[in-house]
Design a protein around this motif. Structure first.
Motif, PDB file in Angstrom:
ATOM      1  N   ASN A 252       0.815  -1.218   0.000  1.00 15.47           N
ATOM      2  CA  ASN A 252       0.000   0.000   0.000  1.00 15.47           C
ATOM      3  C   ASN A 252       0.850   1.272   0.000  1.00 15.47           C
ATOM      4  OD1 ASN A 252      -2.365  -1.547   0.106  1.00 15.47           O
ATOM      5  ND2 ASN A 252      -2.294  -1.628   2.345  1.00 15.47           N
ATOM      6  N   ASN A 253       1.682   1.401  -0.996  1.00  8.53           N
ATOM      7  CA  ASN A 253       2.523   2.584  -1.194  1.00  8.53           C
ATOM      8  C   ASN A 253       3.612   2.752  -0.145  1.00  8.53           C
ATOM      9  OD1 ASN A 253       0.997   3.331  -3.478  1.00  8.53           O
ATOM     10  ND2 ASN A 253      -0.506   4.385  -2.149  1.00  8.53           N
ATOM     11  N   ALA A 254       3.789   1.779   0.740  1.00 11.22           N
ATOM     12  CA  ALA A 254       4.888   1.859   1.706  1.00 11.22           C
ATOM     13  C   ALA A 254       6.188   1.458   1.018  1.00 11.22           C
ATOM     14  CB  ALA A 254       4.622   0.947   2.895  1.00 11.22           C
ATOM     15  N   LYS A 255       7.242   2.221   1.313  1.00  7.05           N
ATOM     16  CA  LYS A 255       8.529   1.939   0.693  1.00  7.05           C
ATOM     17  C   LYS A 255       9.314   0.897   1.480  1.00  7.05           C
ATOM     18  CE  LYS A 255       9.540   6.178  -1.818  1.00  7.05           C
ATOM     19  NZ  LYS A 255      10.573   7.216  -2.057  1.00  7.05           N
ATOM     20  N   VAL A 256      10.214   0.234   0.788  1.00  8.50           N
ATOM     21  CA  VAL A 256      11.141  -0.676   1.446  1.00  8.50           C
ATOM     22  C   VAL A 256      12.323   0.147   1.949  1.00  8.50           C
ATOM     23  CG1 VAL A 256      12.708  -2.613   1.140  1.00  8.50           C
ATOM     24  CG2 VAL A 256      10.462  -2.658   0.067  1.00  8.50           C
ATOM     25  N   ASN A 257      12.510   0.185   3.243  1.00 13.18           N
ATOM     26  CA  ASN A 257      13.606   0.963   3.828  1.00 13.18           C
ATOM     27  C   ASN A 257      14.876   0.151   3.998  1.00 13.18           C
ATOM     28  OD1 ASN A 257      12.103   3.236   3.958  1.00 13.18           O
ATOM     29  ND2 ASN A 257      11.847   3.261   6.183  1.00 13.18           N
ATOM     30  N   CYS A 258      14.733  -1.133   4.306  1.00 15.11           N
ATOM     31  CA  CYS A 258      15.905  -1.944   4.613  1.00 15.11           C
ATOM     32  C   CYS A 258      15.573  -3.409   4.357  1.00 15.11           C
ATOM     33  CB  CYS A 258      16.344  -1.746   6.077  1.00 15.11           C
ATOM     34  SG  CYS A 258      15.008  -2.010   7.259  1.00 15.11           S
ATOM     35  N   ALA A 259      16.603  -4.206   4.233  1.00 17.17           N
ATOM     36  CA  ALA A 259      16.423  -5.641   4.013  1.00 17.17           C
ATOM     37  C   ALA A 259      17.642  -6.375   4.537  1.00 17.17           C
ATOM     38  CB  ALA A 259      16.217  -5.945   2.530  1.00 17.17           C
ATOM     39  N   ALA A 260      17.452  -7.644   4.852  1.00 16.05           N
ATOM     40  CA  ALA A 260      18.548  -8.512   5.281  1.00 16.05           C
ATOM     41  C   ALA A 260      18.249  -9.920   4.791  1.00 16.05           C
ATOM     42  CB  ALA A 260      18.699  -8.487   6.804  1.00 16.05           C
ATOM     43  N   PHE A 261      19.305 -10.618   4.373  1.00  9.73           N
ATOM     44  CA  PHE A 261      19.149 -11.950   3.793  1.00  9.73           C
ATOM     45  C   PHE A 261      20.057 -12.925   4.524  1.00  9.73           C
ATOM     46  CE2 PHE A 261      20.360 -15.108   0.443  1.00  9.73           C
ATOM     47  CZ  PHE A 261      19.106 -15.704   0.313  1.00  9.73           C
ATOM     48  N   HIS A 262      19.482 -14.090   4.904  1.00  9.85           N
ATOM     49  CA  HIS A 262      20.252 -15.140   5.567  1.00  9.85           C
ATOM     50  C   HIS A 262      20.449 -16.263   4.558  1.00  9.85           C
ATOM     51  CE1 HIS A 262      20.980 -18.427   8.598  1.00  9.85           C
ATOM     52  NE2 HIS A 262      21.794 -17.487   9.023  1.00  9.85           N
ATOM     53  N   ALA A 263      21.637 -16.309   3.960  1.00  4.71           N
ATOM     54  CA  ALA A 263      21.898 -17.235   2.855  1.00  4.71           C
ATOM     55  C   ALA A 263      21.764 -18.703   3.252  1.00  4.71           C
ATOM     56  CB  ALA A 263      23.279 -16.955   2.267  1.00  4.71           C
ATOM     57  N   PRO A 264      22.283 -19.173   4.414  1.00  2.84           N
ATOM     58  CA  PRO A 264      22.163 -20.611   4.720  1.00  2.84           C
ATOM     59  C   PRO A 264      20.721 -21.116   4.769  1.00  2.84           C
ATOM     60  CG  PRO A 264      23.787 -19.583   6.146  1.00  2.84           C
ATOM     61  CD  PRO A 264      23.111 -18.477   5.418  1.00  2.84           C
ATOM     62  N   SER A 265      19.781 -20.311   5.261  1.00  5.01           N
ATOM     63  CA  SER A 265      18.393 -20.771   5.369  1.00  5.01           C
ATOM     64  C   SER A 265      17.485 -20.171   4.308  1.00  5.01           C
ATOM     65  CB  SER A 265      17.834 -20.460   6.759  1.00  5.01           C
ATOM     66  OG  SER A 265      18.024 -19.105   7.076  1.00  5.01           O
ATOM     67  N   ASN A 266      18.037 -19.295   3.450  1.00  2.00           N
ATOM     68  CA  ASN A 266      17.294 -18.735   2.314  1.00  2.00           C
ATOM     69  C   ASN A 266      16.041 -17.982   2.744  1.00  2.00           C
ATOM     70  OD1 ASN A 266      18.832 -19.274   0.030  1.00  2.00           O
ATOM     71  ND2 ASN A 266      18.085 -21.379  -0.114  1.00  2.00           N
ATOM     72  N   PHE A 267      16.137 -17.147   3.784  1.00  2.00           N
ATOM     73  CA  PHE A 267      14.976 -16.309   4.040  1.00  2.00           C
ATOM     74  C   PHE A 267      15.393 -14.848   4.083  1.00  2.00           C
ATOM     75  CE2 PHE A 267      15.591 -15.152   8.418  1.00  2.00           C
ATOM     76  CZ  PHE A 267      16.131 -16.254   9.065  1.00  2.00           C
ATOM     77  N   LEU A 268      14.454 -14.003   3.675  1.00  2.00           N
ATOM     78  CA  LEU A 268      14.672 -12.572   3.493  1.00  2.00           C
ATOM     79  C   LEU A 268      13.775 -11.800   4.459  1.00  2.00           C
ATOM     80  CD1 LEU A 268      15.899 -10.265   1.609  1.00  2.00           C
ATOM     81  CD2 LEU A 268      13.749 -10.442   0.344  1.00  2.00           C
ATOM     82  N   VAL A 269      14.354 -10.804   5.132  1.00  2.00           N
ATOM     83  CA  VAL A 269      13.600  -9.919   6.025  1.00  2.00           C
ATOM     84  C   VAL A 269      13.591  -8.533   5.403  1.00  2.00           C
ATOM     85  CG1 VAL A 269      13.359  -9.034   8.357  1.00  2.00           C
ATOM     86  CG2 VAL A 269      14.431 -11.241   7.996  1.00  2.00           C
TER      87      VAL A 269
END
Length: 898
Positions: A252-269
């Protein structure tokens, strides 16, 4: 009294701006708090602040993979390299421009920084004197490569797991793949296709995939494949990185401010600008969680090495959160005050500090852990004053909302509220030592209101002042109340006397703060003209005075037309407090200095600088003329109006504002001290400042403090000496050199806690009296301190008590004669012994309870009731065995023991 107070910890602020960082073992979280770094131990539930400080707020920080080197960079690109374990600053360096991204390589040999649109790769500093490629390296920072291809700032840097390649995300809508060194057949690659700036880019665990995340909520998956003909499925173009899948977060028009990725378990925050965060499983893009953790945008998110804990930071509200996503529970949830702090007070036991602020919140901080343990939000306006009752279980707060509230700190609830007959705002507060009467003053009234705590009724209104009452204080015996007013007078009241008369003491300016000496025989007053006056309570005669204008002045605001020395006429002390012994007085005001004065001589004993952060107004002595423009000081000009995105230009600081003011100017926070207070023990004091809640202590522990160190004292020589001592003890030979003592002294000289503990625990119990008897007196403080710490931390109960008994048996007279010098060490030993006693008492009571519980349980017996306990007491064991055998046959019934 001792005056060698040193900065100990920073409370009240948990996150300002910049990125968060987990240690390699995942147990500690590093958070930038202004120009300092706080470390939160999530396992032991403690926090501490590193001793070094930058000149401006910290923007970026990162740890080497081994966790020993910490690199922090501030807003101006100035970096400090720190030995994280020893908490020592090793080197200062400047990158010449603002650093927007920072990352160590997994191998630990290099680190990459994004300096504007450039990517710089530096060699990680090695220990001076070590050989690198046959040469001895001394240079701390060596530039490896300097690359430029982006057209805007680099926002994020990621390394491949083998440390050969890098991935950069930029505001120019692209991500790029680089190599650490030129490699055959590899060319730097540009990944383009996003419609807004790329927030982050990541390699997958096997490095076969690349994920890029942009501000508009797009997630692209890239693979290194060749283009195929859809009909024949044959390669028609060379292999390169291509987009194989596009996903969108749809917020709903909210921007992505930050992200983090955990490669061993393949999940993205992913953290959004509306306070939500999402947890996604890749590459399928399955949403695991979507939760709201903040009322404002999430500025930074990071994941620990195991992937279990997620850390979030929000700069607008000063929030710091650590969330365990599998159990869906908070590991850490802390938030500072939203507005400036107004008042603080130590609890009578010195274990807690209470702070109040303009945001209407009352927070209770634990001194030992550094965490906020409870927040009260019942006040509807700024809270201006707080005081403890004598026992420390009841807290009173005064607020501008017209109420005085009493808080129960055992049940954490507001159990009584006091109000005036007419609506008034209260700005000062005093509590009778017995806790039966409270008094409050208001800027709207010239009277002092007196309430009964038991009944909540208004007892009296003390009239006499001709201006607003600004400050109140009770004497320790409770017989006298002193009040200060804007009418240039201080009045001493006997509110429990038959005639409630007051003795006016005339001053030459508005009274800002008053304080009673602990013995109740002297009153100190601070006035608006920067003067400190001392009056005798018995005969109302002035005993001394201090002109503090020159001492408190210091620091020049960017808008000041005069130098720091010439603005002394406008400086004063807003809050004063006596030390525990009454010999010194501590004063703080609208300045970067806290002054400690000797009351008897009126001399300045010490000045404490609370901040060197130039991001705060009033910390610089001299201004740079190049920052003065035709439109005024550059620091006061809001340059966000020139931002490329409309969302970044619009100012929506007012609640409910939709459009905002695109031409709004910003104001800088000003350095000031609103309140100071001594700990009941006199060993520490705290100050509420613009930076947060600063604690200064005499008991600051140094991580690395070598004593009488020379080149022969190394860990290897200490261990060799210890081995020789063990061999001598094993062979039962007479140790004339007392090798155990030699190893212990060597470890104390190096002052490495692990080595000291290894030597300490290796000494046989039979040799303890001999070692203690021959310890030189110069090492006694260190040995006492270590034994006290070992008694608290290690499980060797009898071993530690033998050391303590031997120390006091051999050196008791010397310790008694020098009790003033050894006071901190003796206090630490006393605390350790008290803890041992309490633990033993608790254990014996628990064992007794368990035994009583077991004895009260029913047993199986015959149908015919038989007392098993009497059988046991009379020695009839055979009868008891017969009972149990019959019970096993299932023919018995349950009966209780008598």
């Amino acid at each position: 009294m001792k005056t060698d107070f040193k900065f100990s910890n920073l409370l009240g602020t948990v996150y300002r701006k910049g990125n968060l960082l987990f240690t390699p073992d995942g147990t500690c979280l590093l958070s930038p708090v202004g120009n300092r770094v706080s470390v939160f131990d999530l396992v032991h539930n403690t926090s501490y602040t590193l001793p070094f400080a930058h000149r401006t707020n910290i923007d970026r920080l990162d740890l080497s993979p081994r966790g020993n080197l910490l690199l922090t960079v501030d807003e101006n690109g100035r970096a400090i390299l720190t030995n994280f374990h020893r908490r020592i600053a090793l080197h200062h360096f400047s990158f010449k421009s603002r650093v927007t991204a920072l990352k160590f390589s997994p191998s630990g040999r290099h680190f990459a920084v994004g300096v504007g649109r450039r990517l710089q790769i530096w060699q990680t500093p090695s220990t001076p004197g070590t050989e690198t490629n046959g040469e001895i390296e001394f240079a701390p920072f060596v530039l490896h490569r300097d690359l430029a291809a982006h057209f805007d700032s680099v926002l994020n840097i990621e390394w491949s797991s083998d440390s050969r390649f890098l991935l950069t995300a930029s505001r120019d809508l692209t991500a790029r793949v680089w190599s650490l060194d030129p490699e055959e057949g590899f060319e730097p690659t540009t990944l383009a296709g996003h419609r807004q700036g790329v927030v982050a880019a990541y390699f997958s665990g096997n490095q076969e995939l690349i994920y890029t995340v942009s501000q508009d909520g797009a997630l692209f998956r890239w693979e290194y494949v060749a283009k195929k003909d859809p009909d024949t499925m044959e390669d028609i173009a060379d292999a390169r990185w291509r987009i194989v899948k596009k996903d969108f977060f749809m917020q709903n028009n909210a921007k992505v401010n930050c992200a983090a990725f955990h490669a061993p378990s393949n999940f993205l925050v992913v953290g959004f600008s509306n306070g939500l965060f999402g947890l996604y499983d890749l590459p399928e893009f399955n949403m695991i969680h979507l939760l709201s953790v903040s009322q404002s945008n999430i500025d930074v998110v990071t994941i620990n090495q195991t992937g279990e804990w997620l850390a979030f930071g929000s700069s607008k509200h000063g929030q710091l959160l650590v969330w365990e996503w599998q159990s869906e529970s908070y590991i850490l949830k802390q938030q500072g005050h939203l507005e400036s702090m107004n008042a603080l007070v130590y609890s009578p036991d010195g274990q807690k500090i209470v702070t109040t602020a303009d945001d209407g919140k009352v927070k209770v901080w634990d001194v030992k852990s550094g965490f906020c343990i409870v927040t009260f939000t019942e006040h509807t306006s700024g809270v201006t004053a707080c005081e403890f009752a004598k026992k420390g279980n009841v807290l009173f707060t005064a607020s501008l909302d017209g109420s005085i509230r009493a808080w129960d700190l055992i049940r954490y609830r507001n159990f009584r509220t006091f109000t005036a007959p007419s609506r008034l705002s209260f700005s000062s507060l005093a509590v009778d030592p017995t806790g039966e009467v409270i008094c409050a003053g208001s800027p709207d009234s010239f009277d002092i209101h007196v309430w009964s705590v038991q009944t909540g009724q208004l007892l009296d209104q003390l009239s006499g002042h001709e201006g607003p009452v600004s400050t109140l204080a009770f004497a320790s015996d409770g017989n006298h109340l002193v009040s200060g007013s804007w009418d240039h007078t201080v009045r001493i009241w006997s509110i429990f006397g038959r005639t409630q008369t007051s003795e006016p003491l005339q001053l030459v300016s508005d009274v800002l703060s008053v304080a009673f000496r602990p013995d109740g025989k002297q009153v100190a007053a601070s006035t608006l003209d920067g003067q400190l006056s001392f009056w005798s309570v018995h005969d109302a005669v002035q005993e001394g005075g201090i002109d503090g204008r020159r001492d408190v002045s210091g620091g020049r605001k960017v808008s000041d037309r005069r130098t720091a020395a010439n603005v002394a006429g406008t400086k004063s002390f807003n809050r004063i407090t006596y030390s525990a012994d009454g010999s010194c007085i501590l004063a703080g005001g609208n300045s970067k200095y806290i002054c400690l004065y000797d009351v008897g001589t009126g001399s300045l004993v010490k000045k404490f600088t609370i901040s060197v952060n130039t991001s705060i107004d009033g910390t610089q002595e001299i201004l740079n003329s190049r920052d003065l423009t035709e439109a005024g000081p550059r620091a006061l000009i809001d340059e966000t109006g020139e931002a490329s995105d409309l969302e970044d230009r619009v100012d929506r600081t007012l609640p409910g504002a939709k459009r905002g003011d695109a031409g709004a100017r910003t104001t800088r926070p000003e350095v000031r001290v609103t309140s100071v207070d001594f700990a009941p023990t006199g060993r520490a004091f705290c100050a509420a400042s613009t930076e947060g809640l600063l604690i200064y202590s005499l008991d600051t522990d140094f991580i690395f403090d070598p004593f009488d160190l020379d080149i022969t004292i190394t860990p290897s020589t200490i261990l060799a000496t210890l081995d020789a001592a063990k061999k001598a003890a094993a062979s039962d030979t007479v140790d004339d050199d007392n090798t155990f003592l030699k190893a212990l002294i060597m470890s104390f000289r190096l002052n490495e806690s692990k080595l000291i503990r290894a030597v300490y625990e290796a000494i046989p119990p039979s040799d303890i009296p001999l070692v203690v008897r021959t310890v030189p007196t110069v090492y006694l403080p260190r040995l006492l301190r270590f034994v006290a710490h070992a008694a608290e931390e290690t499980p060797h109960l009898e071993f530690n008590l033998m050391w303590i008994e031997s120390l006091f048996g051999s050196h008791g007279r010397y310790l008694k004669d020098n009790s003033g010098t050894f006071a901190p060490e003796l206090r630490a030993v006393q605390r350790a012994i008290d803890d041992i006693r309490e633990n033993l008492k608790w254990m014996t009571e628990k064992n007794l309870y368990d035994l009583n519980y077991l004895l009260s349980q029913p047993v199986l017996a015959k149908k015919k009731p038989t007392n098993a306990l009497m059988a046991t007491d009379s020695g009839e064991m055979d009868g008891l065995d017969d009972q149990m055998e019959e019970a096993d046959d299932g023919e018995g019934e349950w009966i209780g023991l008598e």
